[in-house]
Design a protein around this motif. Structure first.
Motif, PDB file in Angstrom:
ATOM      1  N   PHE A  50      22.185 -25.868 -16.052  1.00 17.43           N
ATOM      2  CA  PHE A  50      23.540 -25.431 -16.390  1.00 17.43           C
ATOM      3  C   PHE A  50      24.573 -26.240 -15.598  1.00 17.43           C
ATOM      4  CE2 PHE A  50      27.225 -22.746 -15.575  1.00 17.43           C
ATOM      5  CZ  PHE A  50      27.586 -22.396 -16.855  1.00 17.43           C
ATOM      6  N   ASN A  51      24.239 -26.488 -14.324  1.00 16.75           N
ATOM      7  CA  ASN A  51      25.227 -27.107 -13.432  1.00 16.75           C
ATOM      8  C   ASN A  51      25.705 -28.468 -13.922  1.00 16.75           C
ATOM      9  OD1 ASN A  51      24.993 -24.963 -11.724  1.00 16.75           O
ATOM     10  ND2 ASN A  51      23.396 -25.904 -10.487  1.00 16.75           N
ATOM     11  N   THR A  52      24.746 -29.316 -14.306  1.00 13.63           N
ATOM     12  CA  THR A  52      25.130 -30.682 -14.653  1.00 13.63           C
ATOM     13  C   THR A  52      26.119 -30.714 -15.820  1.00 13.63           C
ATOM     14  OG1 THR A  52      22.888 -31.227 -14.009  1.00 13.63           O
ATOM     15  CG2 THR A  52      24.193 -32.995 -14.973  1.00 13.63           C
ATOM     16  N   PHE A  82      27.951 -28.355 -17.010  1.00 15.69           N
ATOM     17  CA  PHE A  82      29.163 -27.557 -16.748  1.00 15.69           C
ATOM     18  C   PHE A  82      30.140 -28.334 -15.877  1.00 15.69           C
ATOM     19  CE2 PHE A  82      31.674 -24.185 -14.689  1.00 15.69           C
ATOM     20  CZ  PHE A  82      32.096 -23.506 -15.823  1.00 15.69           C
ATOM     21  N   VAL A  83      29.618 -28.978 -14.842  1.00 17.61           N
ATOM     22  CA  VAL A  83      30.515 -29.730 -13.959  1.00 17.61           C
ATOM     23  C   VAL A  83      31.021 -30.984 -14.665  1.00 17.61           C
ATOM     24  CG1 VAL A  83      30.737 -30.874 -11.727  1.00 17.61           C
ATOM     25  CG2 VAL A  83      29.328 -28.835 -11.927  1.00 17.61           C
ATOM     26  N   LEU A  84      30.148 -31.586 -15.463  1.00 17.63           N
ATOM     27  CA  LEU A  84      30.520 -32.835 -16.133  1.00 17.63           C
ATOM     28  C   LEU A  84      31.550 -32.603 -17.236  1.00 17.63           C
ATOM     29  CD1 LEU A  84      29.406 -35.597 -15.437  1.00 17.63           C
ATOM     30  CD2 LEU A  84      27.690 -35.326 -17.213  1.00 17.63           C
ATOM     31  N   PHE A  85      31.354 -31.564 -18.037  1.00 17.70           N
ATOM     32  CA  PHE A  85      32.194 -31.397 -19.234  1.00 17.70           C
ATOM     33  C   PHE A  85      33.069 -30.144 -19.226  1.00 17.70           C
ATOM     34  CE2 PHE A  85      28.110 -33.275 -20.836  1.00 17.70           C
ATOM     35  CZ  PHE A  85      28.576 -34.563 -20.938  1.00 17.70           C
ATOM     36  N   GLY A  86      32.884 -29.240 -18.287  1.00 14.70           N
ATOM     37  CA  GLY A  86      33.653 -28.000 -18.337  1.00 14.70           C
ATOM     38  C   GLY A  86      33.028 -27.021 -19.299  1.00 14.70           C
ATOM     39  N   LYS A  87      33.803 -25.977 -19.629  1.00 13.72           N
ATOM     40  CA  LYS A  87      33.172 -24.892 -20.384  1.00 13.72           C
ATOM     41  C   LYS A  87      33.008 -25.199 -21.871  1.00 13.72           C
ATOM     42  CE  LYS A  87      37.482 -22.296 -20.720  1.00 13.72           C
ATOM     43  NZ  LYS A  87      38.174 -21.070 -20.390  1.00 13.72           N
ATOM     44  N   ALA A  88      33.634 -26.268 -22.351  1.00 14.89           N
ATOM     45  CA  ALA A  88      33.432 -26.633 -23.757  1.00 14.89           C
ATOM     46  C   ALA A  88      32.810 -28.018 -23.808  1.00 14.89           C
ATOM     47  CB  ALA A  88      34.754 -26.616 -24.511  1.00 14.89           C
ATOM     48  N   ALA A  89      31.471 -28.063 -23.839  1.00 16.35           N
ATOM     49  CA  ALA A  89      30.785 -29.351 -23.835  1.00 16.35           C
ATOM     50  C   ALA A  89      30.961 -30.033 -25.188  1.00 16.35           C
ATOM     51  CB  ALA A  89      29.307 -29.138 -23.539  1.00 16.35           C
ATOM     52  N   ALA A 135      26.426 -33.157 -26.516  1.00 12.50           N
ATOM     53  CA  ALA A 135      25.782 -32.797 -25.255  1.00 12.50           C
ATOM     54  C   ALA A 135      25.853 -31.294 -25.026  1.00 12.50           C
ATOM     55  CB  ALA A 135      26.455 -33.530 -24.104  1.00 12.50           C
ATOM     56  N   ASP A 136      25.806 -30.547 -26.122  1.00 10.89           N
ATOM     57  CA  ASP A 136      25.958 -29.102 -26.027  1.00 10.89           C
ATOM     58  C   ASP A 136      24.605 -28.464 -25.690  1.00 10.89           C
ATOM     59  OD1 ASP A 136      27.073 -26.609 -26.217  1.00 10.89           O
ATOM     60  OD2 ASP A 136      26.886 -26.477 -28.388  1.00 10.89           O
ATOM     61  N   LEU A 137      24.245 -28.480 -24.420  1.00  9.81           N
ATOM     62  CA  LEU A 137      22.951 -27.926 -24.003  1.00  9.81           C
ATOM     63  C   LEU A 137      22.930 -26.411 -24.191  1.00  9.81           C
ATOM     64  CD1 LEU A 137      21.809 -29.825 -20.821  1.00  9.81           C
ATOM     65  CD2 LEU A 137      21.513 -30.374 -23.214  1.00  9.81           C
ATOM     66  N   ILE A 138      21.734 -25.888 -24.352  1.00 10.40           N
ATOM     67  CA  ILE A 138      21.608 -24.482 -24.723  1.00 10.40           C
ATOM     68  C   ILE A 138      22.140 -23.541 -23.631  1.00 10.40           C
ATOM     69  CG2 ILE A 138      19.254 -24.012 -23.900  1.00 10.40           C
ATOM     70  CD1 ILE A 138      19.057 -22.936 -27.030  1.00 10.40           C
ATOM     71  N   SER A 139      21.993 -23.937 -22.369  1.00 14.83           N
ATOM     72  CA  SER A 139      22.483 -23.059 -21.295  1.00 14.83           C
ATOM     73  C   SER A 139      23.997 -22.892 -21.388  1.00 14.83           C
ATOM     74  CB  SER A 139      22.102 -23.635 -19.940  1.00 14.83           C
ATOM     75  OG  SER A 139      22.519 -24.962 -19.852  1.00 14.83           O
ATOM     76  N   ILE A 140      24.681 -24.019 -21.631  1.00 18.53           N
ATOM     77  CA  ILE A 140      26.139 -23.978 -21.774  1.00 18.53           C
ATOM     78  C   ILE A 140      26.516 -23.194 -23.031  1.00 18.53           C
ATOM     79  CG2 ILE A 140      28.090 -25.446 -22.444  1.00 18.53           C
ATOM     80  CD1 ILE A 140      27.772 -25.785 -19.645  1.00 18.53           C
ATOM     81  N   HIS A 141      25.728 -23.409 -24.068  1.00 18.53           N
ATOM     82  CA  HIS A 141      26.013 -22.745 -25.338  1.00 18.53           C
ATOM     83  C   HIS A 141      25.937 -21.224 -25.167  1.00 18.53           C
ATOM     84  CE1 HIS A 141      26.471 -23.028 -29.666  1.00 18.53           C
ATOM     85  NE2 HIS A 141      25.735 -21.928 -29.728  1.00 18.53           N
ATOM     86  N   ILE A 142      24.910 -20.777 -24.456  1.00 18.52           N
ATOM     87  CA  ILE A 142      24.756 -19.332 -24.250  1.00 18.52           C
ATOM     88  C   ILE A 142      25.871 -18.806 -23.347  1.00 18.52           C
ATOM     89  CG2 ILE A 142      23.273 -17.566 -23.217  1.00 18.52           C
ATOM     90  CD1 ILE A 142      20.881 -19.141 -24.203  1.00 18.52           C
ATOM     91  N   TYR A 143      26.187 -19.592 -22.333  1.00 21.22           N
ATOM     92  CA  TYR A 143      27.298 -19.200 -21.444  1.00 21.22           C
ATOM     93  C   TYR A 143      28.580 -19.031 -22.255  1.00 21.22           C
ATOM     94  CZ  TYR A 143      31.196 -19.901 -18.223  1.00 21.22           C
ATOM     95  OH  TYR A 143      32.384 -19.782 -17.555  1.00 21.22           O
ATOM     96  N   GLN A 144      28.812 -20.006 -23.136  1.00 25.67           N
ATOM     97  CA  GLN A 144      30.035 -19.944 -23.928  1.00 25.67           C
ATOM     98  C   GLN A 144      30.030 -18.722 -24.856  1.00 25.67           C
ATOM     99  OE1 GLN A 144      30.864 -23.376 -26.324  1.00 25.67           O
ATOM    100  NE2 GLN A 144      33.034 -23.251 -25.864  1.00 25.67           N
ATOM    101  N   SER A 145      28.868 -18.467 -25.468  1.00 27.27           N
ATOM    102  CA  SER A 145      28.795 -17.305 -26.362  1.00 27.27           C
ATOM    103  C   SER A 145      29.039 -16.018 -25.596  1.00 27.27           C
ATOM    104  CB  SER A 145      27.424 -17.233 -27.019  1.00 27.27           C
ATOM    105  OG  SER A 145      27.136 -18.432 -27.654  1.00 27.27           O
ATOM    106  N   SER A 146      28.531 -15.943 -24.370  1.00 27.53           N
ATOM    107  CA  SER A 146      28.656 -14.700 -23.618  1.00 27.53           C
ATOM    108  C   SER A 146      30.000 -14.585 -22.924  1.00 27.53           C
ATOM    109  CB  SER A 146      27.584 -14.613 -22.536  1.00 27.53           C
ATOM    110  OG  SER A 146      26.331 -14.833 -23.058  1.00 27.53           O
ATOM    111  N   PHE A 147      30.305 -15.577 -22.100  1.00 26.11           N
ATOM    112  CA  PHE A 147      31.391 -15.393 -21.153  1.00 26.11           C
ATOM    113  C   PHE A 147      32.711 -15.993 -21.589  1.00 26.11           C
ATOM    114  CE2 PHE A 147      27.470 -15.029 -18.801  1.00 26.11           C
ATOM    115  CZ  PHE A 147      27.684 -13.852 -18.116  1.00 26.11           C
TER     116      PHE A 147
END
Lengths: 438, 345
Positions: free
Chosen positions: B267-269, B271-278, B282-294
């Motif tokens: 998640f870290n890489t 998120f830090v590289l692209f912010g909350k909207a990748a 490069a829309d990795l699943i961890s970021i995708h789930i984070y976005q759907s939830s939070f």
């Protein structure tokens, strides 16, 4: 071998458990009380150049409040990027501050959680009544027809900031008043590594603010009257296309701005690389970037050419910060008292001066500090031509969905891909489908 | 090692068997209970913590996935209405936008994970083999190799984000200005190239771990094997193929699995590289789930996606452990199928 397998199984269990714990939560119940009458916690949003600057501005005022009332306020300044998540966490756990700042565009979304104390007539009476506040600021405190979830604290508006020297060099005598003017002016300047206008293509909120205003100018809104998403109307599509076209078609915005999200467009402006930016209350930031007050000018943000009607003359969203009381507070009277103090005439003058914003309290606006080069245009815009973002519970989702669509369109433009009405409509349709079903 | 275990086991057995018959028998009983109970007692704090930190939130997450959990209910999630399997059907309806986006992000993550783990393993193993023989400055080089692993993730990734910037970034400066490899400066943090940027940072961050583990594995290979092989005329490449890689197999099994899980969940890489909207690429699943939830505040759907991810990872891990443990349990099995299995991962 056995130990390696055991280690593998252990590592796997740990990682899987971590993967599944992403969504935790808690429950909370009940309303506020007065169990702890001598103490308050306050989450302030980061308004100044840094968290430290905010502490310096706010602490003397909190000391003053303690002297007057005997209530000690524990201050925490929360960086903007963390604020919404912190509020959400506080909401789910029920362990929040007593008083907090919220971005005014989140009012309706946070109101829907039920975590904030409603400002009914009785509560408003305690802080001097609703009439003390400017109407446009009150318009972004919650869903229309419901008791507001918050009280306006600082107001801001968008304006067009321009670099006087760059304008003079290009032989431009006055700032553009319409979009056609702006594009023409931008084209004159955009050469030799210099660019006409700055943008923050990867900043979702900023994208929303810009396309919301443009949509109003096209006679459209992003939500229907009953609060349903309506992202693909002709006006909304035209608005988004017009904004992205400033880079794609008109080429007055540098392609590099497509990846900006950390106010880089402001530093480009301060360095003389960009001649104009559309921003809210930028004067303090320019100063910290080493720009002198007489190096830049400020004018109302552009409107369409010709004689637009009332809505179509909208040239800013009502930006600002509201102050809310957490329903779970164990010092609900003290919290209300603190809101009264912070929205009092004297504090309003002082705080808004410090942050370069405009007081949403009418009586405080008469101070000459709000009639300077930096503030007069903003005050005028707020009073006459600013509109509040849609006050719907899904506002936060809207910012993400449409903000991301605009970001992707900017990425297309920057990479030289064509941005057409169809491609805009397609992205907006996708954004709309991502909105929660009702 | 073997001798200690061998001597300890018969010893215990004798005590156990002889105890009822001896005079000190009755006094042994509480001791025995204590001896049996003590390990569990010692495990109890860890078990409790495991329960609190992992299992309880996991169960809550699973419960949430069956609820309509939006901003209207997050204040007290237990009051959110049940939606049955709606969140799941929505997540796997690949014709509708939510499912389509999830599938896209899943495929991106698979491609990213295979490439990243493969490259991390390759670079890490190559470096470890090169560092095997002692030479001047080896210690220093080893230390330098571990720097990416030792740096705080945030600081490292944000530095990469600066380097990848379009206008002032070092990457474009080198590729475009100095080497002239590109016609114009490229975008790395938005658009399609963002996948490459993410991969570069992930490999940079991940290979030192592979290097560390493989290096440790190499210490266990007896030198004599190489000496014997050299005497028989085996070249370096043959030694690597016939001795190093087979000896490293158990180490690699763990390494690849751990790298896979870390990379898939990273998640870290992003998120830090692209912010909350990748970017889409490069829309990795961890970021995708984070976005759907939070970010879009649909915690129910986010939880459902998390549960699906958990099931997928369980499945992959189960299959992997089954296949690899079978492979290690039958060391005399024909060599070819074994090699294929390792290469597949």
């Amino acid at each position: 071998m056995r130990s390696i397998r055991a280690a593998a199984v252990g590592a796997v269990t740990m990682s899987l458990a971590l993967a599944a714990t992403a969504c935790g939560g808690g429950s909370s119940s009940g309303g506020g009380s007065n169990d702890s009458p001598k103490e308050l916690t306050y989450w302030a949003s980061n308004q100044g150049a840094s968290v430290e600057v905010d502490k310096k501005v706010l602490q003397p005022e909190l000391d003053k409040f303690e002297k007057e009332t005997g209530i000690k306020v524990k201050l925490e300044v929360v960086p903007w990027s963390d604020l919404l998540n912190r509020i959400l966490t506080a909401t789910t756990s029920g362990q929040g501050p007593d008083v907090l700042n919220i971005g005014n565009t989140w009012s309706a979304s946070l109101q829907a959680t039920g975590a904030l104390m409603p400002w009914d007539a009785k509560n408003f009476e305690k802080i001097g009544g609703k009439d003390r506040f400017v109407d446009s600021a009150l318009g972004s405190t919650g869903v229309e027809g419901q008791d507001p979830a918050a009280v306006p604290l600082y107001s801001m508006a968008y304006a067009l900031y321009y670099n006087k020297q760059m304008f003079a060099d290009a032989g431009i005598t006055k700032p553009p008043a319409t979009w056609d003017d702006l594009v023409a002016t931008g084209k004159k300047i955009s050469k030799d590594g210099k660019w006409g206008l700055g943008a923050e293509g990867s900043n979702l909120s900023n994208n929303i603010h810009q396309v919301f205003v443009l949509a109003k100018q096209h006679g459209a809104d992003f939500f229907t009257a009953d609060g349903k998403p309506d992202f693909t109307s002709d006006g909304a599509v035209a608005a988004v296309k017009q904004y992205v076209d400033l880079m794609a078609e008109d080429k007055v915005v540098a392609p590099g701005n497509a990846e900006y999200a950390q106010n880089q467009s402001l530093s480009d402006f301060a360095k003389g690389k960009t001649a104009m930016v559309l921003w809210q209350t930028a004067s303090a930031t320019f100063k910290t970037m080493g720009m002198k007050d007489d190096e830049w000018g400020v004018a109302p943000a552009p409107v369409p050419s010709g004689a637009p009607g009332a809505d179509r003359a909208t040239n800013s969203m009502v930006a600002g910060i509201n102050m809310a009381v957490f329903k779970n507070s164990d010092n609900i009277d003290g919290a209300t008292e603190f809101v009264k103090f912070m929205t009092g005439d004297a504090e309003q003058k002082l705080l808004n001066k410090a942050y370069g914003s405009i007081p949403p309290v009418k009586a405080a606006q008469s101070d000459p500090a709000f009639n300077t080069q930096a503030t007069a245009v903003l005050r005028e815009t707020l009073a006459t031509s600013a509109a509040a973002l849609p006050q719907v519970p899904d506002e936060s989702q809207f910012e993400t969905a449409v903000g991301t669509a605009v970001k992707e369109l900017f990425a297309d433009a920057a990479n030289g891909r064509e941005v057409t009405t169809e491609s805009v409509k397609e992205k907006l349709a996708k954004a709309q489908q991502q909105m929660p079903n009702k | 090692m073997t001798t200690t275990t061998a001597s300890a086991q018969p010893g215990e057995r004798t005590v156990g068997k002889s105890s009822p018959g001896t005079v000190r028998g009755p006094r042994r009983r509480p001791g025995r209970i204590r001896r049996i109970g003590l390990p569990y007692l010692l495990l109890l704090p860890a078990l409790l913590l495991e329960l609190l930190v992992h299992l309880v939130p996991m169960v809550i997450g699973i419960v949430m996935s069956f609820k309509e959990l939006t901003q209207f209910y997050i204040r007290d999630w237990t009051t959110a209405p049940w939606t049955g399997l709606d969140n799941f059907t929505m997540s796997v309806d690949f014709d509708a936008p939510v499912g389509e986006a999830l599938l896209h992000s899943f495929l991106v993550t698979c491609a990213f994970t295979i490439l990243s783990v493969g490259l991390c393993w390759l670079i890490g193993t190559a470096a470890a083999i090169c560092m095997q023989d002692a030479f001047r400055g080896r210690g220093l080089l080893r230390a330098i190799f571990l720097v990416p692993y030792a740096l705080p993730v945030y600081a490292a990734v944000i530095t990469w984000a600066f380097m990848f910037q379009h206008d002032n970034g070092l990457v474009n400066h080198v590729l475009h200005d100095q080497l002239g490899l590109t016609d114009k400066p490229s975008f790395w943090l938005i658009g399609d190239n963002s996948f490459v940027a993410l991969l570069v940072v992930s490999v940079w961050k991940g290979w030192p771990f592979a290097f560390l583990i493989v290096m440790a594995g190499l210490q266990n290979i007896p030198k004599e094997l190489y000496e014997a092989a050299a005497l028989d005329g085996a070249g370096v490449w043959q030694q690597i193929r016939r001795i190093t890689l087979p000896s490293l197999r158990p180490v690699n099994q763990v390494l690849v699995l751990v790298l896979f899980l870390w990379t898939f969940n990273d998640f870290n890489t992003p998120f830090v590289l692209f912010g909350k909207a990748a970017p889409e690429a490069a829309d990795l699943i961890s970021i995708h789930i984070y976005q759907s939830s939070f970010v879009t505040w649909n915690f129910g759907a986010g939880s459902a996606m998390s549960v699906l991810l958990l099931l997928f990872l369980l499945l992959v891990t189960g299959v992997y452990l089954f296949v690899t443990s079978r492979a290690t349990r039958t060391p005399r099995a024909p060599r070819k199928p074994q090699e294929r299995k390792t290469a597949d991962v």
